[in-house]
Design an enzyme around this catalytic site. Structure first.
Site, PDB file in Angstrom:
ATOM      1  N   LYS A  43       0.819  -1.217   0.000  1.00  0.00           N
ATOM      2  CA  LYS A  43       0.000   0.000   0.000  1.00  0.00           C
ATOM      3  C   LYS A  43       0.854   1.269   0.000  1.00  0.00           C
ATOM      4  O   LYS A  43       0.610   2.199  -0.781  1.00  0.00           O
ATOM      5  CB  LYS A  43      -0.917  -0.027   1.222  1.00  0.00           C
ATOM      6  CG  LYS A  43      -1.657   1.257   1.506  1.00  0.00           C
ATOM      7  CD  LYS A  43      -2.598   1.094   2.667  1.00  0.00           C
ATOM      8  CE  LYS A  43      -1.886   0.832   3.968  1.00  0.00           C
ATOM      9  NZ  LYS A  43      -1.129   1.987   4.470  1.00  0.00           N
ATOM     10  N   THR A  44       1.855   1.326   0.874  1.00  0.00           N
ATOM     11  CA  THR A  44       2.709   2.511   0.967  1.00  0.00           C
ATOM     12  C   THR A  44       3.456   2.724  -0.340  1.00  0.00           C
ATOM     13  O   THR A  44       3.621   3.864  -0.804  1.00  0.00           O
ATOM     14  CB  THR A  44       3.706   2.361   2.129  1.00  0.00           C
ATOM     15  OG1 THR A  44       2.981   2.145   3.345  1.00  0.00           O
ATOM     16  CG2 THR A  44       4.568   3.600   2.270  1.00  0.00           C
ATOM     17  N   ASP A  47      -4.870   7.875   3.143  1.00  0.00           N
ATOM     18  CA  ASP A  47      -4.419   6.551   3.556  1.00  0.00           C
ATOM     19  C   ASP A  47      -5.336   6.013   4.661  1.00  0.00           C
ATOM     20  O   ASP A  47      -5.942   6.794   5.399  1.00  0.00           O
ATOM     21  CB  ASP A  47      -2.977   6.661   4.070  1.00  0.00           C
ATOM     22  CG  ASP A  47      -2.313   5.314   4.270  1.00  0.00           C
ATOM     23  OD1 ASP A  47      -2.834   4.307   3.762  1.00  0.00           O
ATOM     24  OD2 ASP A  47      -1.256   5.277   4.928  1.00  0.00           O
ATOM     25  N   GLU A  48      -5.423   4.693   4.777  1.00  0.00           N
ATOM     26  CA  GLU A  48      -6.188   4.024   5.849  1.00  0.00           C
ATOM     27  C   GLU A  48      -7.614   4.564   5.953  1.00  0.00           C
ATOM     28  O   GLU A  48      -8.097   4.902   7.040  1.00  0.00           O
ATOM     29  CB  GLU A  48      -5.470   4.192   7.204  1.00  0.00           C
ATOM     30  CG  GLU A  48      -4.027   3.732   7.225  1.00  0.00           C
ATOM     31  CD  GLU A  48      -3.875   2.214   7.263  1.00  0.00           C
ATOM     32  OE1 GLU A  48      -4.874   1.511   7.017  1.00  0.00           O
ATOM     33  OE2 GLU A  48      -2.759   1.759   7.518  1.00  0.00           O
ATOM     34  N   GLN A  87      -9.456  -4.464   7.855  1.00  0.00           N
ATOM     35  CA  GLN A  87      -8.649  -4.016   8.988  1.00  0.00           C
ATOM     36  C   GLN A  87      -9.271  -2.801   9.678  1.00  0.00           C
ATOM     37  O   GLN A  87      -8.579  -2.020  10.316  1.00  0.00           O
ATOM     38  CB  GLN A  87      -7.228  -3.695   8.526  1.00  0.00           C
ATOM     39  CG  GLN A  87      -6.478  -4.898   7.975  1.00  0.00           C
ATOM     40  CD  GLN A  87      -5.034  -4.588   7.657  1.00  0.00           C
ATOM     41  OE1 GLN A  87      -4.246  -4.264   8.532  1.00  0.00           O
ATOM     42  NE2 GLN A  87      -4.674  -4.687   6.379  1.00  0.00           N
ATOM     43  N   ARG A  95      -0.062  -9.635  11.095  1.00  0.00           N
ATOM     44  CA  ARG A  95       1.174  -8.973  11.532  1.00  0.00           C
ATOM     45  C   ARG A  95       2.361  -9.916  11.385  1.00  0.00           C
ATOM     46  O   ARG A  95       3.509  -9.482  11.392  1.00  0.00           O
ATOM     47  CB  ARG A  95       1.090  -8.552  13.002  1.00  0.00           C
ATOM     48  CG  ARG A  95       0.022  -7.530  13.400  1.00  0.00           C
ATOM     49  CD  ARG A  95      -0.037  -6.345  12.508  1.00  0.00           C
ATOM     50  NE  ARG A  95      -0.997  -6.560  11.437  1.00  0.00           N
ATOM     51  CZ  ARG A  95      -0.997  -5.876  10.303  1.00  0.00           C
ATOM     52  NH1 ARG A  95      -0.087  -4.974  10.060  1.00  0.00           N
ATOM     53  NH2 ARG A  95      -1.902  -6.125   9.366  1.00  0.00           N
TER      54      ARG A  95
END
Length: 766
Positions: A44-45, A236-237, A267, A625
């Protein structure tokens, strides 16, 4: 299309070589609104970074691009990557940062339109609680009924829903709810809280969102200016946005609709902070012609871990369906640890971890223990200490919350904002000046009555007919004069010069240098570290050609730091312990997820199908994670709320396909009431939000509430039990009542022992 490299790089790289096909499509589409659904570990980043670089290479000026994140760390990481692609000078002018940092910047420019000045203070959580505590006392309310944390949480929730005190007072449902919770005067606290913040020229974190919405709503000409300035918006997010954030972004993008939001609905785990998953699920309906891109390749985890997480999250009805996959190693199956008690669980986790460290040769920092609630950490800490495994608890007291640091920051805040009442209260008698509590209350009461700042009162006590003697008047005037000297110094000096003078002239350095006790040495080190941080801030700004080196600039940056921005070097090579909520955005080679029990994970606060789905997403976050392997544990009994409670394993263990466990999971599946919400079939279109259904509470069969004899413990003579120290044994007698109830137990290896049941932590084993 090639991305321009920094001067240090000689070759140009092609986007198609840098991105997979889905990433490439998401990066290069710029014609209208787009939603990028990014699975865990899918880059994503990387996509956001290259999309911004792509925009800059295709005619967009950096000052036209607004990129919003949830942590400063994420913003700085992306900005650093973009600088390497397009050069530091271009990246420098991007409007990139957290929602709060960007909106605070806008509010400082436009503060006068809202009745504030540009040097307003930003109250952190402890400042907010201090003010609330004062108001509860002032209103003579019972602090056991009107609990500070609860009041703060309710004020925060109201603001994030854009409910002002006036709106609140006119809402019959909210007022009725306050009556039912026996806090009918909450509205008075809320009204006074907002009034005192305004009088102090201060905003709390939630105000930064509330007032930005107010600014754009009441001043359409200002909104129009920022709509024109931000020609392209990236967020973002997006699954973590609340109502206020969603509305601000919607207003800014309303005309041109050049908006790209990125996130993963799987998430979305922060509803308790006001986050609303529907902002993402409904995004395509909000923007006509919105393009959907799915990033489905996971580059972080093994195939087994990805598939296990997929099998779990597939149980949720409300989601944007995607097929996350991994081309990495197949990897190990999930190991499941079962323990008699939470104490046994902790030691099993520590032993398993120590064995893994020995086998893999990985560092402590490669390991994380994730739990549902902070209370679970105590037994885990004990177990790790006994095996000499170093650990850190994520989310503990941060550097900027330490007393001596907060004291200095209070001086600095009062210098730039003389109306800041919370800072005034903190330092008027620190270091000790002989200004007692009674005098302080007189100053504050006079300030409130005369509608002036407390600092104004202490500078001219005679003008306000303050009822104090001449000696006290001289003391408070000396304090007022000191702050005024600092304010004059601040007019033409940078942040470091002013801070250094404050530490010396205020008497703080002298106060912590009276002796060389370990406590004072530690305090002195923290003060020096703060000065170093301010010096570094000034140097970095100056080297970047930035002229914003003043106190107000430093304090704005410090006030907006998040937990993920505060890790020290000393904390790095340790096992990380944290709640699953705190772990979002992080990754570790080896992850332990503990306490997978009904009424713990999922939480016993779950009452609707919607809430249960969020709990399932929380476990999905925990699983994803892990990069290499994952261990899940649960205990058959746990010491909670002062007594041993018996547990059923979590229903979520049955949601994960059994083939992904090392040993097939065969415990009896607890009865679960499933939602009758129809499964949504068209995956590319967000589902309609349904009315929540109540879930049946699961009560373990051996926790029925029936007591034996005259005590409140589920034990009787003849029972076989397990004790975490003495092992297995049989109860031979029970005597006493209440907290004095005692069981006589004959242990197989330790003989007869009389144990108080209040502390014994026994597990029934037959």
């Amino acid at each position: 299309m090639a991305i321009e490299q920094s001067p240090a790089t000689s070759q140009t790289e092609n986007l198609r070589d840098l991105l997979n096909s889905n990433q490439y499509e998401a990066v290069t589409y710029t014609d209208g609104p787009s939603l990028i659904v990014a699975g865990a570990g899918s880059g994503k980043t990387r996509v956001l970074t290259y999309k911004i670089a792509y925009l800059l290479q295709n005619g967009w000026h950096p000052s036209q691009i607004l990129a919003l994140t949830f942590t400063n760390k994420a913003a700085e990481e992306m900005k650093g990557r973009i600088a390497k692609l397009v050069g530091e000078q271009r990246a420098k002018y991007l409007w990139m940062g957290t929602f709060h940092s960007i909106f605070s910047k806008i509010l400082r420019y436009e503060a006068s339109h809202l009745g504030f000045t540009s040097n307003f203070t930003i109250y952190d959580s402890s400042d907010s609680k201090s003010l609330i505590r004062s108001l509860i006392k002032e209103l003579q309310l019972d602090d056991k009924t009107y609990k500070v944390n609860n009041i703060q949480s309710r004020i925060s929730f109201a603001k994030n829903q854009l409910v002002t005190p006036a709106n609140y007072a006119n809402d019959s449902d909210m007022m009725r709810s306050d009556m039912n919770s026996k806090t009918p005067r909450f509205i008075e606290i809320y009204q006074l809280y907002c009034q005192r913040c305004r009088n102090s020229n201060a905003m709390d974190f939630d105000d930064l969102l509330l007032y930005t919405n107010t600014l754009f709503e009441k001043h359409p000409e200002i909104l129009k200016t920022y709509q024109a300035r931000f020609g392209y918006i990236l967020v973002d997010e997006y699954q973590d946005t609340n109502r206020a954030q969603h509305l601000i972004v919607s207003k800014l993008a309303a005309n041109h609709q050049r908006i790209c939001v990125v996130g993963d609905d799987a998430q979305s785990i922060y509803s308790f902070r006001g986050a609303n998953i529907d902002n993402m699920l409904m995004f395509q309906r909000q923007y006509e012609g919105c393009k959907l891109f799915k990033l489905e390749q996971n580059y972080r985890s093994t195939q087994t871990l990805v598939n296990a997480a997929n099998s779990l999250i597939s149980r949720n009805k409300n989601q944007i369906r995607k097929n996350v996959f991994s081309d990495g190693d197949i990897g190990k199956a999930i190991k499941l640890l079962t323990a008699y008690s939470d104490y046994d669980e902790a030691f099993a986790v520590a032993a398993t971890m120590q064995e893994s460290i020995r086998d893999t040769r990985d560092t402590y920092s490669d390991y994380a223990i994730l739990y549902r609630t902070n209370a679970q950490s105590r037994t885990l800490e004990e177990a790790l200490r006994k095996r000499a495994i170093p650990y850190k608890i994520y989310g503990g007291l941060s550097f900027y919350q330490r007393k001596e640091v907060k004291d200095i920051l209070a001086y600095l805040r009062l210098i730039i904002n003389p109306n800041d009442e919370e800072s005034f209260k903190r330092i008027i008698n620190y270091p000790a000046r002989g200004i007692g509590e009674t005098t302080q209350q007189k100053i504050l009461q006079t300030a409130h009555k005369q509608a002036v700042s407390p600092l104004e009162v202490v500078k001219n006590p005679a003008d306000f007919t303050l009822d104090i003697n001449n000696g006290t008047a001289k003391k408070i005037q000396t304090f007022g004069s000191l702050i005024e000297q600092f304010r004059v110094l601040n007019e033409d000096k940078d942040a470091y010069v002013v801070a250094e003078q404050v530490v010396i002239a205020s008497g703080i350095m002298q106060d912590i240098s009276v002796d060389n006790t370990p406590e004072n040495l530690s305090r002195k080190e923290n003060v020096q570290e703060l000065l170093s941080a301010i010096n570094q801030f000034c140097e970095e700004k100056a080297n970047a050609g930035d002229t914003e080196l003043k106190l107000v600039d430093f304090l704005s940056e410090v006030a907006l730091l998040t937990d993920q921005d505060k890790e020290s070097e000393d904390d790095k090579n340790r096992v990380t312990m944290m709640t699953v909520h705190a772990a979002k955005g992080l990754e570790f080679k080896h992850v332990f997820i503990v306490g997978l029990e009904e009424n713990l994970f999922p939480s016993n606060m779950c009452e609707t199908e919607r809430e249960l789905e969020e709990e399932r997403r929380l476990l999905y976050v925990a699983l994803t994670r892990a990069k290499i392997d994952c261990v899940i544990s649960y205990a058959k009994s746990r010491f909670r709320n002062g007594q041993t409670q018996f547990s059923n394993p979590s229903r979520f263990l049955h949601d994960i396909d059994a083939k992904y466990f090392q040993t097939p999971y065969e415990d009896k599946k607890p009865e679960i009431v499933r939602s009758t919400t129809p499964t949504f079939s068209k995956f590319d279109t967000p589902p309609t939000v349904t009315t929540p259904q109540r879930l049946k509470r699961i009560v373990p069969s051996n926790q029925s509430g029936i007591n034996t004899g005259h005590h409140n413990y589920p034990y009787q003579v003849g029972m076989r039990v397990h004790h975490h120290v003495f092992g297995n044994g049989e109860i031979t007698a029970i005597e006493g009542s209440g907290d004095n109830t005692k069981a006589h137990i004959h242990f197989e290896t330790h003989g007869e022992k009389p144990l108080l049941l209040k502390y014994a932590k026994l597990t029934i084993i037959n």
